[in-house]
Design a protein around this motif. Structure first.
Motif, short mmCIF file in Angstrom:
data_model
loop_
_atom_site.label_atom_id
_atom_site.label_comp_id
_atom_site.label_asym_id
_atom_site.label_seq_id
_atom_site.Cartn_x
_atom_site.Cartn_y
_atom_site.Cartn_z
N LEU A 35 50.45 59.45 11.86
CA LEU A 35 50.91 58.45 10.91
C LEU A 35 51.61 59.05 9.71
O LEU A 35 52.36 58.37 9.01
CB LEU A 35 49.73 57.59 10.44
CG LEU A 35 49.09 56.69 11.50
CD1 LEU A 35 47.87 55.98 10.91
CD2 LEU A 35 50.09 55.68 12.03
N LEU A 36 51.37 60.34 9.45
CA LEU A 36 51.96 60.99 8.27
C LEU A 36 53.11 61.92 8.61
O LEU A 36 54.03 62.08 7.82
CB LEU A 36 50.87 61.77 7.51
CG LEU A 36 49.70 60.94 6.97
CD1 LEU A 36 48.68 61.84 6.29
CD2 LEU A 36 50.21 59.89 5.99
N ASN A 37 53.05 62.53 9.79
CA ASN A 37 54.07 63.52 10.17
C ASN A 37 54.78 63.08 11.45
O ASN A 37 54.15 62.52 12.36
CB ASN A 37 53.42 64.89 10.39
CG ASN A 37 52.68 65.36 9.14
OD1 ASN A 37 53.29 65.50 8.08
ND2 ASN A 37 51.39 65.60 9.28
N LEU A 38 56.08 63.39 11.50
CA LEU A 38 56.87 63.02 12.68
C LEU A 38 56.47 63.83 13.90
O LEU A 38 56.49 63.33 15.03
CB LEU A 38 58.36 63.20 12.38
CG LEU A 38 59.34 62.64 13.41
CD1 LEU A 38 59.14 61.13 13.57
CD2 LEU A 38 60.77 62.94 12.99
N GLY A 39 56.08 65.07 13.70
CA GLY A 39 55.63 65.90 14.81
C GLY A 39 56.79 66.56 15.56
O GLY A 39 57.94 66.54 15.12
N ASN A 40 56.46 67.12 16.71
CA ASN A 40 57.45 67.83 17.52
C ASN A 40 58.20 66.87 18.43
O ASN A 40 57.67 65.86 18.87
CB ASN A 40 56.75 68.90 18.37
CG ASN A 40 56.05 69.94 17.52
OD1 ASN A 40 56.58 70.38 16.50
ND2 ASN A 40 54.84 70.32 17.93
N PHE A 41 59.43 67.25 18.70
CA PHE A 41 60.25 66.47 19.62
C PHE A 41 59.75 66.67 21.05
O PHE A 41 59.61 67.80 21.53
CB PHE A 41 61.71 66.90 19.52
CG PHE A 41 62.63 66.15 20.45
CD1 PHE A 41 63.07 64.88 20.13
CD2 PHE A 41 63.04 66.73 21.65
CE1 PHE A 41 63.91 64.19 20.98
CE2 PHE A 41 63.88 66.04 22.50
CZ PHE A 41 64.32 64.77 22.17
N VAL A 42 59.45 65.56 21.73
CA VAL A 42 58.93 65.64 23.10
C VAL A 42 59.80 64.86 24.09
O VAL A 42 59.43 64.70 25.26
CB VAL A 42 57.48 65.12 23.16
CG1 VAL A 42 56.54 66.04 22.40
CG2 VAL A 42 57.39 63.68 22.67
N GLY A 43 60.92 64.32 23.63
CA GLY A 43 61.80 63.59 24.53
C GLY A 43 61.16 62.31 25.04
O GLY A 43 60.60 61.53 24.27
N LEU A 44 61.22 62.13 26.33
CA LEU A 44 60.70 60.91 26.95
C LEU A 44 59.25 61.06 27.41
O LEU A 44 58.76 60.26 28.22
CB LEU A 44 61.58 60.51 28.14
CG LEU A 44 63.04 60.21 27.81
CD1 LEU A 44 63.82 59.90 29.09
CD2 LEU A 44 63.16 59.04 26.82
#
Length: 282
Positions: A35-44
């Motif tokens: 809820l606070l951080n966007l995080g890593n890109f994981v695609g689909l």
């Protein structure tokens, strides 16, 4: 041109206000943050996880059942009541207001009332079921009975909307059509089949589209009555998305579920709008 120029700033503002959350939600669905951080890109990956999760498909099945009951159950009851209310009779206005109460009363009050009627073994309906020899009926503790109860509750709070939609459609039918049909020897059943249903088809399809959207996105009805239980038997996709975001802290996964729901609703809406055009009533 002047009117278009005056309306343009408001249109642009509305587009920006509505577009930003959708774009940001799409970005979230492609990441594994909290809820606070966007995080890593994981695609689909979030979409893949949803489509391979048994709970997602169980929730999807219940959402379909819940929506079908909400759409067609409330339409049948609302249409029947609209037909009954079409003739003028003493007290018609009062009767119509009373029938609108399930739609007017806040959902919190309605759900608390149904909880009072069904939630515990000492509630009114379980006691009546026991007195009539049906044994110990747990309306909200048994998975099957909980699904039936939630669907009936949805029909009960939704039929006034359908009744008003169909009442308006019935008022638009010319009385001369009924008179001509009676002269030709058509009975009430034939008038319903060949006059009422075709002439109200446009309103019917529109009501189905709106109620399908209301049902798929209906969080309050399910969450206030059962919370999605017991054992996830009444967990719909919108409840699953809420849990994923605000309880499991997986916003990407929850938003992915929401986008899948949106795609299904758009497809259904396109199909029903095509039916309107095929019927030549658009």
């Amino acid at each position: 041109m002047t009117l278009a120029g005056l309306a343009l700033p408001a249109v642009v503002l509305m587009a920006v206000v509505n577009a930003y959350p959708v774009v940001y939600a799409g970005i979230q669905a492609l990441h594994d943050g909290d809820l606070l951080n966007l995080g890593n890109f994981v695609g689909l990956a979030n979409f893949r996880d949803a489509l391979t999760d048994p709970l997602f498909w169980r929730s999807a099945r219940f959402t379909v059942v819940f929506s079908l009951c909400g759409v067609f159950g409330s339409w049948l009851l609302g249409f029947a009541l609209a037909l009954m209310l079409k003739p003028n009779f003493p007290g018609k206005s009062v009767f119509k207001i009373l029938l609108l109460l399930p739609w007017i009363v806040p959902i919190v009050v309605s759900s608390m009332s149904w909880n009072w009627l069904t939630a515990t073994p000492d509630s009114l309906l379980p006691v009546l079921a026991r007195d009539f020899g049906f044994g110990r009926v747990m309306f909200l503790a048994d998975p099957t009975m909980a699904m039936i109860t939630v669907c009936l509750f949805k029909i009960w709070i939704s039929y006034p909307f359908m009744m008003m939609m169909m009442s308006g459609a019935l008022e638009g039918i010319e009385p001369n059509l009924y008179e001509a049909a009676r002269v030709d020897g058509a009975n009430s059943r034939q008038q319903l089949r060949y006059i009422v249903l075709p002439m109200t088809a446009r309103s019917t399809y529109i009501a189905w589209i709106l109620m399908a959207m209301f049902s798929v996105n209906d969080f309050a009805t399910i969450y206030l009555l059962t919370g999605g239980g017991p054992v996830d038997s009444t967990t719909s996709l919108i409840v699953l998305a809420y849990r994923s975001v605000f309880q499991d802290f997986r916003p990407g996964y929850g938003v992915a579920i929401s986008f899948l729901m949106t795609g299904a609703l758009v497809t259904l809406s396109i199909i029903l709008f095509r039916q309107i055009r095929k019927a030549n009533i658009a």
